[in-house]
Scaffold this motif. Structure first.
Motif, mmCIF file in Angstrom:
data_model
loop_
_atom_site.group_PDB
_atom_site.id
_atom_site.type_symbol
_atom_site.label_atom_id
_atom_site.label_comp_id
_atom_site.label_asym_id
_atom_site.label_seq_id
_atom_site.Cartn_x
_atom_site.Cartn_y
_atom_site.Cartn_z
ATOM 1 N N SER A 110 51.269 29.056 47.181
ATOM 2 C CA SER A 110 50.416 29.669 46.165
ATOM 3 C C SER A 110 51.244 30.725 45.457
ATOM 4 C CB SER A 110 49.173 30.305 46.806
ATOM 5 O OG SER A 110 49.503 31.537 47.436
ATOM 6 N N LEU A 111 50.631 31.459 44.536
ATOM 7 C CA LEU A 111 51.360 32.514 43.835
ATOM 8 C C LEU A 111 51.636 33.725 44.729
ATOM 9 C CD1 LEU A 111 49.862 32.515 40.224
ATOM 10 C CD2 LEU A 111 52.243 32.120 40.874
ATOM 11 N N ARG A 112 51.034 33.787 45.912
ATOM 12 C CA ARG A 112 51.293 34.909 46.820
ATOM 13 C C ARG A 112 52.385 34.605 47.825
ATOM 14 N NH1 ARG A 112 47.074 33.635 44.107
ATOM 15 N NH2 ARG A 112 46.284 32.525 45.912
ATOM 16 N N GLY A 113 52.594 33.346 48.158
ATOM 17 C CA GLY A 113 53.586 33.023 49.166
ATOM 18 C C GLY A 113 53.531 31.561 49.528
ATOM 19 N N ALA A 114 54.176 31.227 50.636
ATOM 20 C CA ALA A 114 54.223 29.841 51.093
ATOM 21 C C ALA A 114 54.294 29.819 52.608
ATOM 22 C CB ALA A 114 55.420 29.112 50.493
ATOM 23 N N GLY A 170 45.173 38.413 59.760
ATOM 24 C CA GLY A 170 43.793 38.144 59.385
ATOM 25 C C GLY A 170 43.372 38.647 58.032
ATOM 26 N N ALA A 171 44.171 39.487 57.386
ATOM 27 C CA ALA A 171 43.804 40.033 56.075
ATOM 28 C C ALA A 171 44.455 39.228 54.954
ATOM 29 C CB ALA A 171 44.221 41.501 55.990
ATOM 30 N N PRO A 172 43.938 39.303 53.734
ATOM 31 C CA PRO A 172 44.518 38.520 52.634
ATOM 32 C C PRO A 172 45.883 39.055 52.208
ATOM 33 C CG PRO A 172 42.833 39.989 51.794
ATOM 34 C CD PRO A 172 42.774 40.088 53.286
ATOM 35 N N ASN A 173 46.679 38.153 51.637
ATOM 36 C CA ASN A 173 48.020 38.492 51.136
ATOM 37 C C ASN A 173 48.807 39.216 52.225
ATOM 38 O OD1 ASN A 173 50.287 38.966 49.555
ATOM 39 N ND2 ASN A 173 49.091 39.591 47.752
ATOM 40 N N THR A 174 48.941 38.565 53.365
ATOM 41 C CA THR A 174 49.547 39.214 54.521
ATOM 42 C C THR A 174 51.021 39.540 54.295
ATOM 43 O OG1 THR A 174 49.749 36.996 55.471
ATOM 44 C CG2 THR A 174 47.967 38.357 56.264
ATOM 45 N N LEU A 193 48.837 33.015 51.866
ATOM 46 C CA LEU A 193 48.521 32.318 50.617
ATOM 47 C C LEU A 193 47.367 32.956 49.843
ATOM 48 C CD1 LEU A 193 48.577 28.707 52.126
ATOM 49 C CD2 LEU A 193 50.448 29.849 50.905
ATOM 50 N N VAL A 194 46.552 33.765 50.524
ATOM 51 C CA VAL A 194 45.286 34.237 49.966
ATOM 52 C C VAL A 194 45.502 35.523 49.175
ATOM 53 C CG1 VAL A 194 42.968 35.044 50.550
ATOM 54 C CG2 VAL A 194 43.990 33.145 51.829
ATOM 55 N N ALA A 195 44.827 35.631 48.037
ATOM 56 C CA ALA A 195 44.918 36.826 47.202
ATOM 57 C C ALA A 195 43.959 37.906 47.679
ATOM 58 C CB ALA A 195 44.618 36.475 45.742
ATOM 59 N N ILE A 196 44.282 39.138 47.365
ATOM 60 C CA ILE A 196 43.377 40.258 47.574
ATOM 61 C C ILE A 196 42.432 40.315 46.376
ATOM 62 C CG2 ILE A 196 43.210 42.774 47.736
ATOM 63 C CD1 ILE A 196 46.096 42.643 48.931
ATOM 64 N N SER A 197 41.140 40.328 46.665
ATOM 65 C CA SER A 197 40.140 40.464 45.606
ATOM 66 C C SER A 197 38.928 41.155 46.211
ATOM 67 C CB SER A 197 39.747 39.101 45.019
ATOM 68 O OG SER A 197 39.189 38.258 46.020
ATOM 69 N N GLY A 198 38.040 41.637 45.370
ATOM 70 C CA GLY A 198 36.885 42.370 45.850
ATOM 71 C C GLY A 198 35.597 41.866 45.231
ATOM 72 N N GLU A 199 34.794 41.141 46.022
ATOM 73 C CA GLU A 199 33.446 40.783 45.577
ATOM 74 C C GLU A 199 32.735 42.080 45.199
ATOM 75 O OE1 GLU A 199 29.213 40.293 45.902
ATOM 76 O OE2 GLU A 199 30.472 41.558 47.157
ATOM 77 N N PRO A 200 31.944 42.100 44.122
ATOM 78 C CA PRO A 200 31.475 43.373 43.557
ATOM 79 C C PRO A 200 30.566 44.214 44.447
ATOM 80 C CG PRO A 200 31.206 41.579 41.975
ATOM 81 C CD PRO A 200 31.548 40.953 43.279
ATOM 82 N N ASN A 201 29.884 43.609 45.405
ATOM 83 C CA ASN A 201 28.919 44.349 46.208
ATOM 84 C C ASN A 201 29.485 44.847 47.532
ATOM 85 O OD1 ASN A 201 26.341 43.834 44.531
ATOM 86 N ND2 ASN A 201 27.187 41.793 44.803
ATOM 87 N N VAL A 202 30.367 44.062 48.152
ATOM 88 C CA VAL A 202 30.865 44.425 49.478
ATOM 89 C C VAL A 202 32.385 44.400 49.580
ATOM 90 C CG1 VAL A 202 28.746 43.675 50.625
ATOM 91 C CG2 VAL A 202 30.617 42.047 50.320
ATOM 92 N N THR A 203 33.082 44.093 48.487
ATOM 93 C CA THR A 203 34.554 44.117 48.411
ATOM 94 C C THR A 203 35.197 43.180 49.421
ATOM 95 O OG1 THR A 203 34.215 46.487 47.989
ATOM 96 C CG2 THR A 203 36.456 45.705 47.923
ATOM 97 N N ILE A 204 34.606 42.001 49.644
ATOM 98 C CA ILE A 204 35.240 41.013 50.508
ATOM 99 C C ILE A 204 36.124 40.110 49.662
ATOM 100 C CG2 ILE A 204 33.538 39.138 50.382
ATOM 101 C CD1 ILE A 204 33.790 39.007 53.505
ATOM 102 N N GLU A 226 52.428 41.670 42.955
ATOM 103 C CA GLU A 226 52.489 40.936 44.222
ATOM 104 C C GLU A 226 51.189 40.212 44.544
ATOM 105 O OE1 GLU A 226 54.559 45.009 45.025
ATOM 106 O OE2 GLU A 226 52.928 44.200 43.775
ATOM 107 N N ASN A 227 50.220 40.247 43.638
ATOM 108 C CA ASN A 227 48.890 39.703 43.926
ATOM 109 C C ASN A 227 48.383 38.897 42.735
ATOM 110 O OD1 ASN A 227 46.639 39.654 45.889
ATOM 111 N ND2 ASN A 227 45.504 40.733 44.290
ATOM 112 N N ARG A 228 49.225 38.020 42.209
ATOM 113 C CA ARG A 228 48.850 37.245 41.018
ATOM 114 C C ARG A 228 47.872 36.121 41.359
ATOM 115 N NH1 ARG A 228 54.451 38.315 39.658
ATOM 116 N NH2 ARG A 228 54.626 39.231 37.580
#
Length: 854
Positions: free
Chosen positions: A732-736, A328-332, A780-791, A665-667
């Motif tokens: 994606s750049l994280r996986g397939a 369930g988390a990004p870049n699993t 496939l999803v990258a780890i990123s942090g929205e500035p207010n809640v880090t989602i 690992e998170n391009r």
């Protein structure tokens, strides 16, 4: 909503039967679309432009609810002369940008006047520095043509939506907006919801029956887990977590977080009552009520930062309770590889999910990225009770606490979350008590008083009583004392408080969450367990915080003079020198509508009689946010961090304050990368739940949705020579991952400024454990942090679709390098992505220098 929230959608259909118009905006044609009056296919990640276009339409054509806007919002407030807007230079930046910090200095965003409590105002809305004029200019370029260029929504369809929404709003009509993670999981997710708030304030749809903005949560108590949070940066009741350095003493904390006016002016009472709930008799005035024992924030302590610590071998162990970060988390892929760096790993779940078995049969083991005999992580798996096997309270999206009773005993050694935390706390406190190390003092000071049954299960109604709050001084034989004796049988506390208005800052009250106060007060009735509804608002069924108020800010349901806006939409009103009505008034009962403060009052007395939004110092609904947001006081369209197109509105493509979590690992793909031409979004299925632990292990649900698939349009299928049910690879750049192709007209290509852009969509429930297995979408999803809640941004990224099966074993890595080449490239491929070691952005901006190995 019909697919992900089918029970709640029942009420949408009830509204439709009574004449309501249902508008569904979604990249996919879903079950909701099929039952809606209007479906709007939209490019994923372009929501601010779409909503901003409606705002532009409402303002330009003077269709807003003028009396509501003038009196109840901050549209009339005058801004400082040095405020700068992204429209000034079309560069995408507000005033105050500091490139060295990658953060805003926000002084120029303030009002003119005496702070936020008493701003200068122009009720004609004509002053060029007033919020209304700034808002009008900010969205001036969000025209129907711009909406078509950015979102792919034709002008005629956009006009139909705008006209329909306006017709459904006014003195005798209201419209509601419902959203879910399709709005939150973006690099500007908070600002998307802010845009909806501006629109609803313009139309007068906040604080009135049938209006509002409803967050459709991922499960039954997501609201509860923010009210009494599992988050690192807030305390129960949305009190701010203390920050190290600036807030080292209680007084400094209170000075920083106690405004002069509004409901938050009582912060000292809420906060000190919370400290008394934590530390009991150990918390005294002499030791600042135990403030030194409370942890302090020193940086971004979000889960993603923990993950990078884990990946770099800087973290010894982790508790994973009811969460499946391997699915369930990004870049699993990075998540699972990082688990191998832990020394110990405690997992609590109802079934053996992917994190509990990553060390023996994950994809990384099969490919040779990890070797079982080299993994030193010791995994402890604790079987957990399900929601029907334990008692306690849920809090849903309408702030409604509902008590659930235990239906059956949990099987075998399964235990509730409360049992686990309670027993763990007892053991840790015993160890701390036997220690004389100063670092253990916070544990020694905890007031862990909770009574328990013969199996060691804490009494959950006793916990609810503490959350409600009580007088701290024991009063023998007093009425209104609930669960008054501790584990040793000693008198522990006095009578319950009636509600949050009785909380004090002198240590005489304790309260676990001020907003819940009143749910279990001295009448002894657990109102969360009430099941006798008395009116259409549901009074008598559960307890809605605060004070069982069903519609928050309901003073806005009446005119400035206190009369209802209309008979059809009456809710609370001023009558016989007091506020009365169908709901519990969100206002001091005796404050007349024409009350005007002199300017030296504090608290609610410092707010006007026509100021409904009592949590804000000015009492107004904030179209413009003068403090509190990291990425700007007004919503602005930025492209997703990965996008097939550039930003047509500003020279800046992406949200400047976002945390990219730069790492090899998170391009991220640069804008318009021809290797990844398609927009990818993720979604839920009715038949499966979140990471799949509660559904993929059940045969009847697995039969209904038995295999991972990707929805693609007939046009894209023809272009790639793919037939329905063919195997394809999504990369994606994280996986397939591998999936079956579902060729369907439910997802359509969009035209963006003359360019055809294809979108694809995948469900995210599948994983490598249980009887039903499939590749995890979040690979496939990258780890990123929205500035207010880090989602993270999981609802709009880019990918490629390659026909055929995905190679198994070590061949996968060679295949991935051919189709998503990264060897020898820097970790920051996106031109706006900072390099490793650069400031991370936002309020905790710092140079973390955490760069993993290639």
């Amino acid at each position: 909503m019909a697919e992900a929230h089918p029970v709640g959608f029942r009420w949408v259909m009830k509204a439709k039967e009574r004449g309501a118009t249902i508008i569904h905006v979604d990249p996919r044609f879903s079950r909701t679309s099929a039952l809606a009056n209007i479906w709007v296919p939209i490019r994923a990640g372009s929501d601010i432009t779409f909503l901003g276009g409606i705002i532009h339409h409402v303002i330009e054509n003077e269709l807003f609810f003028r009396d509501y806007v003038v009196h109840y919002t901050n549209a009339s407030c005058i801004l400082r002369d040095d405020y700068g807007d992204p429209e000034d230079n079309a560069d995408g930046y507000f005033s105050g940008w500091n490139e060295n910090w990658r953060a805003y200095e926000m002084e120029s965003w303030q009002y003119k006047g005496e702070g936020l409590s008493y701003p200068e105002r122009d009720l004609t809305l004509q002053d060029p520095q007033c919020v209304f004029q700034k808002l009008k200019r900010h969205f001036a370029r969000y025209t129907p043509k711009m909406v078509e260029k950015v979102c792919g929504v034709p002008p005629a369809l956009f006009q139909k939506v705008a006209d329909t929404l306006v017709r459904a709003s006014g003195p005798d009509k209201t419209a509601a907006i419902c959203y879910a993670v399709g709005w939150t999981q973006h690099s500007k997710g908070v600002q998307i919801i802010r845009t909806a708030s501006i629109l609803q304030l313009l139309l007068g749809n906040i604080g009135r029956p049938g209006g509002g903005i409803l967050a459709l949560r991922g499960h039954a108590s997501i609201q509860g887990s923010t009210d009494i949070p599992t988050l690192y940066d807030i305390l129960p009741g949305y009190l701010a977590m203390p920050q190290g350095g600036d807030e080292e003493t209680l007084q400094k904390y209170l000075d920083a977080h106690t405004p002069k006016t509004g409901l938050w002016s009582n912060t000292p009472a809420y906060f000190i009552s919370l400290l008394k709930a934590y530390y009991g008799k150990s918390a005294t005035g002499e030791n600042d009520f135990g403030y030194d024992w409370l942890p302090k924030i020193t940086a971004d302590h979000s889960f993603f930062e923990y993950l990078y610590d884990m990946a770099d071998g800087k973290m010894e162990g982790m508790f994973l309770i009811g969460q499946n970060s391997a699915v369930g988390a990004p870049n699993t892929r990075l998540q699972r590889r990082s688990m191998a760096k832990l020394k110990w790993f405690v997992i609590r779940d109802m079934v053996e999910t992917e994190p509990a078995r990553f060390w023996r049969d994950s994809a990384e083991i099969e490919r040779g990225e990890l070797r079982t005999d080299e993994i030193e992580t010791e995994v402890f798996f604790f079987p957990a009770a399900g929601h029907a096997e334990k008692e306690g309270a849920f809090t849903n999206t309408q702030r409604l606490l509902q008590w659930r009773e235990k239906a059956v005993e949990p099987p075998g050694d399964s235990r509730s979350d409360a049992w686990f935390i309670h027993q763990l706390a007892l053991r840790l406190i015993a160890k701390a008590t036997a220690s004389d190390d100063p670092i253990d003092e916070p544990l020694r000071a905890l007031d862990w008083w909770y009574p328990e049954d013969e199996f060691g299960e804490p009494t959950m109604e006793a916990v609810l009583a503490e959350i409600n709050g009580w007088k701290t001084e024991p009063q023998p034989n007093a009425e209104g004392v609930l669960f008054g004796r501790d584990r040793q049988g000693q008198q522990h506390h006095g009578p319950q408080v009636a509600d949050y208005n009785e909380l004090k800052a002198d240590g005489s009250t304790a309260c676990g969450a001020w907003i819940y106060s009143g749910v279990f007060n001295r009448d002894g009735v657990n109102k969360a367990n009430a099941r006798q509804s008395k009116d259409y608002l549901g009074h008598g069924w559960g307890f809605s915080w605060p004070s069982d108020r069903r519609i928050i800010y309901n003073r806005a349901s009446a005119k400035p003079n206190g009369e209802p806006w209309s008979e059809r939409k009456k809710l609370v009103w001023w009558e016989s020198e007091k506020w009365t009505g169908i709901d519990v008034p969100d206002f001091k009962a005796s404050k007349p509508p024409d009350y005007r403060p002199r300017g030296d009052e504090t608290g609610l007395d410092g707010q006007r009689g026509d100021a409904p939004f009592i949590l804000h110092e000015d009492g107004l609904g904030w179209m413009y946010v003068p403090k509190g947001l990291q990425d700007g006081p007004l919503p602005t369209h930025y492209e997703p961090l990965e996008s097939p197109v550039r930003n047509p509105l500003y020279s800046r493509d992406t949200n400047p304050v976002v945390n990219w979590f730069t790492r090899n690992e998170n391009r991220f793909a640069p804008p318009g990368d021809p290797r990844f031409p398609y927009v990818l979004t993720t979604y839920r299925l009715t038949e499966h739940h979140t990471g799949g632990g509660m559904s993929r292990f059940l045969s009847h649900l697995s039969e209904l949705q038995p295999e991972m698939f990707v929805e693609i349009s007939p046009e894209l299928a023809a272009k790639l020579k793919i037939d329905n049910s063919d195997y394809v690879c999504i990369v994606s750049l994280r996986g397939a991952i591998e999936a079956r192709a579902l060729v369907s007209r439910r997802i359509q290509p969009v035209k963006l400024n003359g360019k055809t852009v294809h979108q694809v969509a995948i469900p995210f429930h599948f994983g490598a454990a249980g009887p039903l297995r499939g590749n995890a979408a979040n690979n496939l999803v990258a780890i990123s942090g929205e500035p207010n809640v880090t989602i993270m941004e999981s609802k709009a990224l880019v990918c490629n679709i390659i026909p055929g099966r995905l190679p198994r074993g070590p061949a996968f890595l060679d295949w991935l390098e051919r189709n998503a080449p990264q060897a020898g490239q820097p970790p920051n491929l996106h031109p706006e992505q900072p390099p490793p070691g650069a400031p991370t952005g936002g309020r905790f901006s710092r140079s973390h220098g955490r760069e993993g190995k290639t």
